[in-house]
Write a protein that holds these residues in place. Structure first.
Motif, mmCIF file in Angstrom:
data_model
loop_
_atom_site.group_PDB
_atom_site.id
_atom_site.type_symbol
_atom_site.label_atom_id
_atom_site.label_comp_id
_atom_site.label_asym_id
_atom_site.label_seq_id
_atom_site.Cartn_x
_atom_site.Cartn_y
_atom_site.Cartn_z
ATOM 1 N N PRO A 39 56.045 28.730 41.402
ATOM 2 C CA PRO A 39 56.299 27.733 42.298
ATOM 3 C C PRO A 39 57.640 27.480 42.664
ATOM 4 C CG PRO A 39 54.915 27.069 40.299
ATOM 5 C CD PRO A 39 55.303 28.678 40.211
ATOM 6 N N PRO A 40 58.012 27.116 43.814
ATOM 7 C CA PRO A 40 59.537 26.988 44.513
ATOM 8 C C PRO A 40 60.259 26.476 43.222
ATOM 9 C CG PRO A 40 57.981 26.359 46.214
ATOM 10 C CD PRO A 40 56.960 26.390 45.049
ATOM 11 N N MET A 70 60.234 26.807 40.242
ATOM 12 C CA MET A 70 60.679 27.575 38.880
ATOM 13 C C MET A 70 61.500 28.820 39.370
ATOM 14 S SD MET A 70 56.773 27.140 37.305
ATOM 15 C CE MET A 70 57.327 28.514 35.796
ATOM 16 N N ARG A 71 61.617 28.987 40.683
ATOM 17 C CA ARG A 71 62.353 30.249 41.076
ATOM 18 C C ARG A 71 63.785 29.957 40.932
ATOM 19 N NH1 ARG A 71 59.294 31.068 46.845
ATOM 20 N NH2 ARG A 71 57.299 30.724 45.992
ATOM 21 N N PHE A 72 64.769 31.073 40.168
ATOM 22 C CA PHE A 72 66.040 30.929 40.139
ATOM 23 C C PHE A 72 66.420 32.541 39.847
ATOM 24 C CE2 PHE A 72 64.106 30.928 35.981
ATOM 25 C CZ PHE A 72 64.671 31.466 35.325
ATOM 26 N N HIS A 73 67.626 32.748 40.142
ATOM 27 C CA HIS A 73 68.144 34.253 40.074
ATOM 28 C C HIS A 73 68.240 34.859 38.642
ATOM 29 C CE1 HIS A 73 68.724 34.333 44.542
ATOM 30 N NE2 HIS A 73 69.313 33.237 44.428
ATOM 31 N N PHE A 74 67.086 35.262 38.280
ATOM 32 C CA PHE A 74 67.020 35.879 36.996
ATOM 33 C C PHE A 74 66.458 37.114 37.254
ATOM 34 C CE2 PHE A 74 64.937 36.666 32.718
ATOM 35 C CZ PHE A 74 65.997 36.705 32.103
ATOM 36 N N ASN A 75 67.006 38.303 36.989
ATOM 37 C CA ASN A 75 66.765 39.623 37.359
ATOM 38 C C ASN A 75 65.976 40.240 36.082
ATOM 39 O OD1 ASN A 75 67.684 39.453 40.079
ATOM 40 N ND2 ASN A 75 69.735 40.276 39.617
ATOM 41 N N ALA A 76 65.833 39.738 35.076
ATOM 42 C CA ALA A 76 65.178 40.407 33.838
ATOM 43 C C ALA A 76 63.771 39.859 33.524
ATOM 44 C CB ALA A 76 66.222 40.484 32.615
ATOM 45 N N HIS A 77 63.097 39.331 34.738
ATOM 46 C CA HIS A 77 61.903 39.286 34.067
ATOM 47 C C HIS A 77 60.951 40.164 34.269
ATOM 48 C CE1 HIS A 77 58.493 36.311 34.140
ATOM 49 N NE2 HIS A 77 57.820 36.996 34.972
ATOM 50 N N ASN A 78 60.046 40.284 33.108
ATOM 51 C CA ASN A 78 59.053 41.270 32.885
ATOM 52 C C ASN A 78 57.549 40.933 33.493
ATOM 53 O OD1 ASN A 78 60.262 43.928 31.100
ATOM 54 N ND2 ASN A 78 61.375 41.979 30.698
ATOM 55 N N LEU A 79 56.824 42.006 33.867
ATOM 56 C CA LEU A 79 55.651 41.675 34.333
ATOM 57 C C LEU A 79 54.753 43.291 34.090
ATOM 58 C CD1 LEU A 79 55.303 42.791 37.499
ATOM 59 C CD2 LEU A 79 56.609 40.886 37.819
ATOM 60 N N LEU A 80 53.471 43.232 34.220
ATOM 61 C CA LEU A 80 52.542 44.188 34.473
ATOM 62 C C LEU A 80 51.640 44.232 35.607
ATOM 63 C CD1 LEU A 80 51.010 44.264 30.816
ATOM 64 C CD2 LEU A 80 52.601 45.795 31.640
ATOM 65 N N VAL A 81 51.695 45.645 35.948
ATOM 66 C CA VAL A 81 50.922 45.720 37.106
ATOM 67 C C VAL A 81 49.785 46.753 36.824
ATOM 68 C CG1 VAL A 81 50.721 46.770 39.631
ATOM 69 C CG2 VAL A 81 52.774 45.638 38.745
ATOM 70 N N TYR A 82 48.775 46.313 37.079
ATOM 71 C CA TYR A 82 47.333 47.087 36.627
ATOM 72 C C TYR A 82 46.426 47.392 37.798
ATOM 73 C CZ TYR A 82 44.890 42.791 37.143
ATOM 74 O OH TYR A 82 44.273 41.539 37.572
ATOM 75 N N GLY A 83 46.859 47.299 38.943
ATOM 76 C CA GLY A 83 46.195 47.928 40.042
ATOM 77 C C GLY A 83 46.630 47.738 41.401
ATOM 78 N N LYS A 84 46.071 48.063 42.597
ATOM 79 C CA LYS A 84 46.286 47.882 43.932
ATOM 80 C C LYS A 84 45.175 47.424 44.769
ATOM 81 C CE LYS A 84 49.781 48.904 47.465
ATOM 82 N NZ LYS A 84 50.745 49.846 47.919
ATOM 83 N N GLU A 85 44.958 46.780 45.532
ATOM 84 C CA GLU A 85 44.098 46.208 46.418
ATOM 85 C C GLU A 85 44.679 45.961 47.720
ATOM 86 O OE1 GLU A 85 41.341 43.386 45.125
ATOM 87 O OE2 GLU A 85 40.489 44.572 43.475
ATOM 88 N N GLY A 86 44.519 46.987 48.858
ATOM 89 C CA GLY A 86 44.867 46.944 50.118
ATOM 90 C C GLY A 86 46.539 46.935 49.776
ATOM 91 N N ASP A 87 47.214 45.901 50.396
ATOM 92 C CA ASP A 87 48.599 45.906 50.092
ATOM 93 C C ASP A 87 49.021 44.775 48.919
ATOM 94 O OD1 ASP A 87 51.338 46.474 51.418
ATOM 95 O OD2 ASP A 87 51.389 44.553 51.979
ATOM 96 N N LEU A 137 57.068 46.301 34.646
ATOM 97 C CA LEU A 137 58.248 46.119 35.606
ATOM 98 C C LEU A 137 59.295 45.127 35.354
ATOM 99 C CD1 LEU A 137 56.514 46.041 38.972
ATOM 100 C CD2 LEU A 137 57.222 48.210 37.827
ATOM 101 N N GLN A 138 60.452 45.408 35.731
ATOM 102 C CA GLN A 138 61.353 44.551 35.462
ATOM 103 C C GLN A 138 61.697 43.880 37.125
ATOM 104 O OE1 GLN A 138 65.167 45.295 33.376
ATOM 105 N NE2 GLN A 138 66.444 44.055 34.708
ATOM 106 N N ALA A 139 61.726 42.516 37.055
ATOM 107 C CA ALA A 139 61.882 42.154 38.413
ATOM 108 C C ALA A 139 62.906 40.690 38.546
ATOM 109 C CB ALA A 139 60.437 41.885 39.140
ATOM 110 N N SER A 140 63.157 40.274 39.882
ATOM 111 C CA SER A 140 63.633 39.066 39.885
ATOM 112 C C SER A 140 62.663 37.632 39.936
ATOM 113 C CB SER A 140 64.765 38.959 41.059
ATOM 114 O OG SER A 140 65.080 37.680 41.221
ATOM 115 N N VAL A 141 62.852 36.847 39.192
ATOM 116 C CA VAL A 141 62.048 35.724 39.377
ATOM 117 C C VAL A 141 62.006 35.143 40.767
ATOM 118 C CG1 VAL A 141 61.811 33.262 38.514
ATOM 119 C CG2 VAL A 141 61.981 35.454 37.010
ATOM 120 N N TYR A 142 63.244 35.005 41.306
ATOM 121 C CA TYR A 142 63.449 34.419 42.510
ATOM 122 C C TYR A 142 62.639 34.974 43.630
ATOM 123 C CZ TYR A 142 66.068 32.064 46.250
ATOM 124 O OH TYR A 142 66.534 31.219 47.203
ATOM 125 N N TRP A 143 62.421 36.090 43.663
ATOM 126 C CA TRP A 143 61.646 36.685 44.712
ATOM 127 C C TRP A 143 60.149 36.928 44.479
ATOM 128 C CZ3 TRP A 143 64.444 36.085 48.912
ATOM 129 C CH2 TRP A 143 65.685 36.215 49.001
#
Length: 326
Positions: A114-115, A117-134, A103-109
């Motif tokens: 940690p607070p 380390m958050r800034f308005h950068f919308n090109a952060h990448n991460l992986l999602v490998y599952g879901k538990e509840g919400d 996924l591509q996402a914003s670090v800020y949200w």
């Protein structure tokens, strides 16, 4: 095959190397970075971030992922969405099908940052490998351990507005025909990176470094805006993504691997040389930071001189590297 989280120096190279390893490709973060020819420099005065010009030390977002497609004869599917609801439904469906999804996402949200380390950068990448509840199970490579993220928070991060708005972007491989990088692919990637760093575009590569140095040289030491500009250089170099020195260290590690993969033992010496250049970028950042914090008098010509020194070192480095892989 269960997913194994891997801590990495940079988000995009970390995500794609983890994703490829999950699919049976022996891909290190440094190999992903080097094989995609991702090392760069750019000073783009007409593109603004928080009112200051864009300064980049790597190729644009998604360049690492897309740069690996040809060497691995791979195909990826990239999907964006008009609504957050559609984006979440598609992500849930892929997870239910057993997919590991980038996924591509914003670090800020992202609340697990940690607070400070958050800034308005919308090109952060991460992986999602599952879901538990919400909660989504997230492998964010800049963290040492996997984290959880509530669906509302992840959705907000995926659909943040502004520059590089992700629009819910998700991606995953659909085919990987080649599991190992060939010597020819490694050499081609190095030659490509050399062309970019030595190219004719005045805002890119070593010419971009010199253009930035010229701008800094003209800054009046008594103007508060000069402090802000030099502070911006430090922030873009050492806080956005992995930093100018950090990317040089990653590429140096790639050259260590490439010495064997490309059957060119001389590349190991280039690795050591680039590490020294990376140390120079760190020294520049430290000196600039001391000026910004008032521990040294503001001296724009001194920063400009250090930038020109780094440009000269990198120009010589990439000319020699180009000759070594002909």
């Amino acid at each position: 095959m269960s997913f194994q989280h891997q801590h990495a120096a940079h988000c995009e190279s970390g995500v794609i190397s983890s994703l490829l390893r999950h699919h049976g490709v022996p891909m290190s973060e440094s190999l992903a970075f080097g094989l995609s020819a991702a090392l760069s420099f750019a000073y783009v005065p007409f593109v603004k971030i928080s009112g200051q010009p864009l300064i980049a030390y790597r190729m644009p977002p998604r360049a690492i992922i897309k740069g690996l497609l040809a060497p691995l004869a791979a195909r990826f599917r990239f999907e964006t969405f008009r609504t957050a609801q559609a984006g979440q439904q598609r992500l849930d469906a892929l997870l239910a099908d057993g997919r590991i999804v980038g996924l591509q996402a914003s670090v800020y949200w992202l609340p697990y940052f940690p607070p400070d380390m958050r800034f308005h950068f919308n090109a952060h990448n991460l992986l999602v490998y599952g879901k538990e509840g919400d909660d989504y199970l997230v492998s964010d490579p800049v963290f040492e351990q996997p984290v959880r993220c509530a669906s509302a928070d992840l959705s907000r991060a995926r659909f943040a507005k502004g520059m590089l708005a992700p629009k819910g972007l998700l991606y995953y491989p659909t085919a990987i025909a080649r599991k190992n990088a060939t010597p020819a692919a490694v050499r081609a990637a190095i030659r490509k990176n050399c062309r970019m760093m030595l190219g004719p575009v005045p805002i890119a590569g070593v010419r971009g470094m010199r253009l930035l140095a010229s701008k800094v040289q003209r800054l009046p030491a008594s103007d508060p805006q000069s402090v802000a500009f030099i502070g911006h250089i430090v922030r873009m170099q050492e806080e956005i993504g992995t930093g100018g020195a950090g990317f040089r260290f990653i590429y140096a590690a790639f050259l260590q691997e490439a010495a064997q993969l490309a059957e060119l033992p001389s590349l190991a010496r280039f690795s050591e040389r680039l590490t020294t250049i990376g140390d120079g970028w760190r020294a520049l950042a430290l000196k600039a930071a001391r000026m910004v914090k008032g521990r040294e008098p503001l001296d724009p010509p001194a920063i400009a001189s250090k930038l020109r020194e780094q440009a000269a070192l990198e120009e010589a480095f990439f000319r020699d590297l180009k000759a070594a892989v002909r």
